[in-house]
Scaffold this active site. Structure first.
Site, short mmCIF file in Angstrom:
data_model
loop_
_atom_site.label_atom_id
_atom_site.label_comp_id
_atom_site.label_asym_id
_atom_site.label_seq_id
_atom_site.Cartn_x
_atom_site.Cartn_y
_atom_site.Cartn_z
N GLU A 148 -14.52 -40.81 0.58
CA GLU A 148 -14.61 -39.33 1.68
C GLU A 148 -12.72 -39.89 2.38
O GLU A 148 -12.90 -41.42 2.52
CB GLU A 148 -15.67 -39.86 2.62
CG GLU A 148 -16.62 -38.77 1.63
CD GLU A 148 -17.91 -38.44 2.95
OE1 GLU A 148 -17.56 -38.83 4.11
OE2 GLU A 148 -18.71 -37.79 2.54
N ASP A 151 -21.53 -21.59 -12.04
CA ASP A 151 -21.95 -22.30 -10.35
C ASP A 151 -20.49 -22.31 -9.29
O ASP A 151 -20.92 -21.83 -8.58
CB ASP A 151 -22.75 -23.91 -10.02
CG ASP A 151 -23.18 -24.12 -8.70
OD1 ASP A 151 -23.64 -23.03 -8.32
OD2 ASP A 151 -22.70 -25.06 -8.09
#
Length: 312
Positions: free
Chosen positions: A230, A255
């Site tokens: 991150e 999805d």
């Protein structure tokens, strides 16, 4: 839109052709069948021309990736023009074969046949148009991601293998998002390292999660926890996160389309036709926190590896 309008000469990479054909099929199924047969003849001619090119030595002083690419586009345009003029008669044979057992009143059977034509044409057109529209790694949920494929270099052969694997699913998902299919191929390539860094389950089985979509509180399906990266204030930090697990690449692309359509923050992504703007819109919407994410994705969309895989 009149059926006859499709007979006019058009650029082979005009993405409106598929939509126009679909409209013609609704208004005049028989005319749509005729036009689909002509375009299918074009696919046959393209295959013939490609086989001839492949059998010709291409290692001269003036041969390179760019000349081969534009030669492929020229061959596709030539094939389309010949098919539009019924020069070889293949289209008439295809139309007659179907017309022998069906009439415009045979709605279900006719629509099924036309649907098969449409699928073949859509997939071919997606591959053809992708390179020209290209012109020229993070995770959903706010984490920056390590961009499993971000900035990675892929060989033409490896890129072609990956594109062949996921392109049909990208074509279907792209229809619901209003973007060119190769944008989705590129995005999945960035996140999965062209399939080589795809998130895997604990037992090593594939997760098919080539978009790096995290498993939030609303996800009811299986998950896998892996180490990822991150970016916080532009600084990369290693962390463990849960990601969604799918049963196939088809489920993964479906999805992905649902995620983008179902969240208003991705509204700027929908309908994008410019590759770089598509990449920027994804980053601005919060898909990733990697400050270089848009540039990485843009380079893949406009890169030679994807272009060669799509036309090769």
């Amino acid at each position: 839109m009149k059926a006859g309008d499709l007979n006019a000469p058009r650029f082979v990479l005009d993405t409106r052709t598929t939509a126009d054909l679909r409209q013609t099929l609704k208004e005049d199924p028989q005319a749509g069948l005729r036009q689909a047969a002509r375009q299918f003849e074009g696919l046959l001619l393209q295959t013939m021309l490609k086989s001839m090119r492949d059998a010709t030595p291409q290692d001269g002083l003036l041969d390179n990736d760019q000349t081969r690419f534009f030669t492929a586009i020229l061959d596709q345009q030539l094939a389309q023009n010949l098919a539009a003029k019924d020069a070889l008669g293949f289209a008439k044979l295809i139309e007659q074969q179907l017309g022998r057992s069906m009439t415009p009143q045979d709605g279900d059977a006719l629509n099924t046949a036309l649907g098969q034509f449409q699928q073949a044409l859509s997939e071919q057109r997606a591959a053809s148009s992708a390179a020209v529209f290209a012109g020229g790694a993070g995770r959903v949920g706010g984490n920056g991601g390590n961009g499993a494929g971000g900035g990675s270099v892929e060989t033409a052969e490896g890129g072609r293998e990956y594109v062949n694997r996921v392109l049909p699913y990208a074509v279907e998902a792209a229809k619901t998002l209003g973007v060119p299919p190769h944008f989705l191929v590129a995005h999945s390539a960035l996140e999965s390292g062209w399939g080589k860094s795809e998130i895997r389950r604990a037992d090593g089985a594939p997760s098919y999660n080539v978009f790096g979509i995290k498993a939030g509180g609303g996800w009811q399906g299986p998950t896998v926890e892996v180490q990822t990266t991150e970016y916080v204030d532009g600084v990369a930090r290693s962390t463990r996160e849960k990601f969604r697990v799918y049963g196939s690449y088809g489920e993964a692309f479906q999805d992905y389309a649902r995620v983008l359509r179902g969240n208003s923050r991705f509204s700027g992504v929908l309908g994008q036709q410019d590759g770089m703007q598509f990449a920027r819109s994804l980053q601005q919407s919060g898909y990733a926190t990697d400050p270089d994410y848009a540039d990485k994705l843009g380079r893949i969309i406009g890169g030679a590896t994807l272009r060669q895989a799509l036309v090769g």
